[in-house]
Design a protein around this motif. Sequence first.
Motif: not given
Length: 71
Positions: A8-27, A32-33
């Motif tokens: 709960q204390a770090y919800q926003k930074p965790i969400c931003v990190f996960l969003a960036c991670l998903l974008l990087a994986i998608g890119a 590649l494909f």
Amino acid sequence: MEIKEWLQAYQKPICVFLACLLLAIGAVCGRLFLSDNNTLLTASEAANQGVGFLDETSQTQVAESSQQSVA
């Protein structure tokens, strides 16, 4: 501090990190494909498409060597 409180204390930074991670994986997956530029060009095809990194002498030598390797 328990896990629930920490999340709960770090919800926003965790969400931003996960969003960036998903974008990087998608890119990376998209690069590649979905790339249509995976074909290698011969010297003559590259010259026809305007790449032109070889001078005429080099192109002739490449063409001759490729004809010799085919024969």
